[in-house]
Design a protein around this motif. Structure first.
Motif, PDB file in Angstrom:
ATOM      1  N   VAL A  35       0.820  -1.217   0.000  1.00 41.56           N
ATOM      2  CA  VAL A  35       0.000   0.000   0.000  1.00 41.56           C
ATOM      3  C   VAL A  35       0.854   1.267   0.000  1.00 41.56           C
ATOM      4  N   LEU A  43       0.843   4.073  -3.253  1.00 40.52           N
ATOM      5  CA  LEU A  43       0.554   5.505  -3.171  1.00 40.52           C
ATOM      6  C   LEU A  43       1.780   6.352  -3.516  1.00 40.52           C
ATOM      7  N   ASP A  64       2.471   6.720  -7.330  1.00 34.77           N
ATOM      8  CA  ASP A  64       1.679   7.741  -8.012  1.00 34.77           C
ATOM      9  C   ASP A  64       2.133   9.148  -7.621  1.00 34.77           C
ATOM     10  N   TRP A  65       2.459   9.338  -6.342  1.00 31.59           N
ATOM     11  CA  TRP A  65       2.893  10.662  -5.868  1.00 31.59           C
ATOM     12  C   TRP A  65       4.188  11.099  -6.537  1.00 31.59           C
ATOM     13  N   PHE A 119      -3.572   9.518 -10.024  1.00 36.82           N
ATOM     14  CA  PHE A 119      -4.404  10.023  -8.945  1.00 36.82           C
ATOM     15  C   PHE A 119      -3.979  11.413  -8.452  1.00 36.82           C
ATOM     16  N   PHE A 120      -2.699  11.583  -8.101  1.00 39.48           N
ATOM     17  CA  PHE A 120      -2.275  12.776  -7.385  1.00 39.48           C
ATOM     18  C   PHE A 120      -1.879  13.931  -8.280  1.00 39.48           C
ATOM     19  N   CYS A 156      -4.846  16.401  -2.687  1.00 34.81           N
ATOM     20  CA  CYS A 156      -4.424  15.046  -2.324  1.00 34.81           C
ATOM     21  C   CYS A 156      -5.398  14.434  -1.329  1.00 34.81           C
ATOM     22  N   THR A 182      -8.403  13.511  -3.167  1.00 32.84           N
ATOM     23  CA  THR A 182      -8.157  12.327  -3.976  1.00 32.84           C
ATOM     24  C   THR A 182      -8.285  11.059  -3.150  1.00 32.84           C
ATOM     25  N   LEU A 183      -7.720  11.067  -1.941  1.00 35.07           N
ATOM     26  CA  LEU A 183      -7.823   9.900  -1.065  1.00 35.07           C
ATOM     27  C   LEU A 183      -9.276   9.629  -0.677  1.00 35.07           C
ATOM     28  N   LEU A 239     -10.890   8.076  -3.641  1.00 41.19           N
ATOM     29  CA  LEU A 239     -10.478   6.674  -3.750  1.00 41.19           C
ATOM     30  C   LEU A 239     -11.329   5.786  -2.854  1.00 41.19           C
ATOM     31  N   LEU A 264      -7.459   0.584  -8.720  1.00 44.21           N
ATOM     32  CA  LEU A 264      -7.840   0.473  -7.315  1.00 44.21           C
ATOM     33  C   LEU A 264      -8.282  -0.948  -6.977  1.00 44.21           C
TER      34      LEU A 264
END
Length: 497
Positions: free
Chosen positions: A67, A71, A74-75, A197-198, A267, A270-271, A274, A414
Motif C-alpha cells: 500500500v 501511493l 503515483d505521488w 491520482f495525485f 491530495c 483524492t484519497l 479513492l 484500485l
C-alpha cells in the motif's frame, strides 16, 4: 535532428525504453535454481532454514510495503520508483552473491519484496506517457517484453547449468551486468508530468476528473490483456472532452510538479474519492465474486510458486539428478501466455459460464498439485506444475476481463491493488500457520497437500456458485432479480456486433 526530436517526443521512445528495461530486468537465469543454490555448497543452508525461516520474510514484507509503495508510486510519478526498483533488484542479486547466513538471506528477501512491490510502476508509467489511441499497442509491447525476459532467463539458466558453462555465482555476475544495463534505460526514461491520482491535469479540488488525462477510458476490444487496464471510463470520460482540449501526455505547463496548498488539499480529496470509488466498486455482487476468486487463487498460486522448487528438490535432489527447472519455467510461461492470449478469441457468455469455468479448472489445478505430491516422480511434478500454472494464467485473464468491464482506469487500478492486497493478507495467514517455523513449520509434502486441498475448496465453492448462476441465467425473466436481468441484458448487448 528534427526527426529525432519528434521521435523522442512521441510515444514510441518511452515505450521502447520501458520494453528494454522490462526485458533486461526480468532475465533472471538463477531464479529457477534458487533453492539448489541456497542449499548447495555455495550457501550451505538447510531446506528447513530456506523454506521455514527465509522465504516467509518475502510474504510479510511484501504485504507491509504494498500500500505505501502503491501511493508513493503515483505521488512520485512513476519514474523514480522504476529507478529505485532497479537499484533494489541489483541489491537483491548482490546480497545473493556476496553474503551468506540466514540473517543476510532474510534481509535479501526483504529487498526483493521492495522489488515486487514496485512492479506497479512499470505499467502505470506507460499510461502516463502514451496517448489513449496507443494504449493497446504499448501495453502489448511492454507485457511481451516481460514475458520474453522471463522465458529467455529460464532457458538461458537451463543451458548454463545443464552444460556446466557457468557456476551459480557466475550466473549472478551475469545478472548484475544485465541489471546495470537496465538501470541505464530506467534513468533515460522521460519524467511524466501527470499521474493517475495525485497529479492529474485539470484538477479542481483533487476530484477524479479526467479532462486532458489519457488515463481515462480505453476502447473495448475482443482481446484480453493480463495485468493491464483496458477498461471503459466513469465520471468525465475522454469522449466528453472536446477534441481541441485534449492534451498530449508529454505536453504540460510544468505546474503539476509544484506543491501548493491547493494541491495538498487536492491530495486529501483524492484519497477521499479513492475510498468512495472503493465502496462503489465492491457494491456489486458480481464484482465481489470475481474478486474473491482472484484473491483466493492468487494467494494459492503465489504460495505454490514460492515453494515448488523445494518440492522438486525433495522428490529428486539436484545432487543426484540433472535438474530441468529452467526449462519447465520457460515452457510453463509459454503455455500460460498462449492460454491467456487464446481467451480473447473465445466467444462465450462469461457472466453465465465464467464461475463454472473457475470452479472446474481450479479443481483441475488442485488435482495437478495432488499428482505432484503423491507421484514421487520428478517428471510428473514438472508436468503438474506446467498444467497448474497454465490454468491459473487462463483463469486470471478471464477474471481480469470480467472485473475490468465497465471500470475506468483509476477504478481498475484500485480494484487490482485491493485484490492483490487481499491475496497477500491471505498468503501471510497461510504462511504464518503452515510454513513459518514459529507456526506449524510443516515439511514440504504436507504443505503441498494443504495447497491441493485449498484449491479443491475453491473449486467446490465456485462450482456451487456457478451452478446457481447458470440456473438463474436459464430461469424465466420473471424469476430473476432486477440486477441479474440488467447484467444479462448488458452482456447480450456487448456480444452484438
Amino acid at each position: 535532428m528534427e526527426s529525432l526530436k519528434r521521435w523522442r517526443a512521441g510515444w514510441v521512445y518511452p515505450t521502447c525504453l520501458l520494453c528494454i528495461y522490462g526485458f533486461l530486468s526480468t532475465v533472471k537465469p538463477l531464479e529457477p535454481f534458487l533453492i539448489p543454490f541456497l542449499t548447495g555448497p555455495d550457501k550451505n543452508l538447510t531446506m528447513e532454514q530456506v523454506a521455514n525461516q527465509i522465504f516467509p520474510v518475502w510474504t510479510y514484507s511484501y504485504l507491509a510495503l504494498l500500500v505505501p509503495v502503491f501511493l508513493l508510486t503515483d505521488w512520485l510519478r512513476y519514474k523514480p520508483v522504476v529507478v529505485f526498483q532497479c537499484c533494489a533488484l541489483f541489491g537483491t542479486n548482490a546480497m545473493l552473491l556476496w553474503s551468506g547466513g540466514v540473517g543476510f538471506m532474510q534481509a535479501m528477501q526483504f529487498v526483493y519484496a521492495v522489488v515486487t512491490a514496485c512492479d506497479v510502476a512499470y505499467f502505470s508509467y506507460i499510461y502516463s506517457m502514451v496517448a489513449l489511441q496507443h494504449y493497446l499497442k504499448a501495453t502489448s509491447y511492454c507485457r511481451t517484453a516481460q514475458l520474453l525476459g522471463y522465458t529467455v532467463g529460464s532457458v538461458l539458466g537451463q543451458l548454463l547449468v545443464s552444460f556446466n558453462l557457468l557456476t551459480y555465482k557466475d550466473i549472478l555476475v551475469l545478472t548484475l551486468v544485465l541489471i546495470s544495463i537496465a538501470m541505464v534505460t530506467a534513468v533515460l526514461l522521460p519524467m511524466p508530468r501527470t499521474s493517475m491520482f495525485f497529479h492529474q491535469r485539470g484538477e479542481k479540488g483533487g476530484g477524479l476528473t479526467e479532462e486532458g488525462n489519457d488515463n481515462g477510458n480505453t476502447p473495448k476490444t475482443g482481446k484480453v490483456e493480463t495485468n493491464d487496464t483496458e477498461t471503459s471510463g466513469s465520471a468525465l470520460t475522454r469522449e466528453d472532452v472536446p477534441q481541441d482540449k485534449r492534451e498530449d501526455p508529454q505536453q504540460d505547463d510544468g505546474k503539476c510538479g509544484e506543491s501548493s496548498p491547493a494541491e495538498r488539499r487536492g491530495c486529501c480529496n483524492t484519497l477521499q474519492q479513492l475510498w468512495r470509488d472503493f465502496l462503489q466498486c465492491y457494491s456489486s455482487r458480481e464484482m465481489l465474486y470475481w474478486s474473491a476468486w482472484w484473491a483466493l487463487s492468487t494467494c494459492g498460486y503465489n504460495q505454490t510458486g514460492n515453494y515448488v522448487q523445494a518440492l522438486w528438490e525433495h522428490v529428486e535432489p539436484s545432487s543426484n539428478f540433472t535438474i530441468y527447472n529452467g526449462g519447465v519455467e520457460a515452457v510453463s510461461n509459454l503455455f500460460g501466455a498462449a492460454a491467456a492470449y487464446g481467451v480473447g478469441f473465445i466467444q462465450l457468455d462469461w457472466s453465465c459460464w465464467g464461475e463454472l469455468a473457475l470452479g472446474s479448472l481450479s479443481g483441475l489445478g488442485g488435482a495437478a498439485l495432488f499428482a505432484m505430491v503423491f507421484s514421487a516422480n520428478i517428471w510428473v511434478c514438472y508436468a503438474g506444475y506446467i498444467i497448474f500454472k497454465s490454468l491459473y494464467m487462463l483463469l486470471i485473464t478471464i477474471a481480469m476481463f470480467q472485473i475490468a468491464a465497465g471500470l475506468s482506469t483509476e477504478r481498475y487500478a484500485l480494484v487490482f491493488g485491493a485484490n492483490t492486497f487481499t491475496a497477500l493478507v491471505l498468503q501471510t495467514i497461510l504462511t504464518s500457520i503452515v510454513v513459518d517455523s514459529r507456526g506449524l513449520g510443516l515439511d514440504i509434502v504436507p504443505q503441498f497437500i494443504i495447497y491441493g486441498s485449498y484449491f479443491s475448496c475453491i473449486a467446490l465453492l465456485f462450482l456451487l456458485r456457478g451452478l446457481y448462476t447458470f440456473h438463474r441465467h436459464r430461469a424465466p425473466p420473471e424469476q430473476r432479480t432486477r440486477e441479474e436481468q440488467n447484467q444479462i441484458t448488458d452482456t447480450q448487448s456487448e456480444q452484438k456486433p
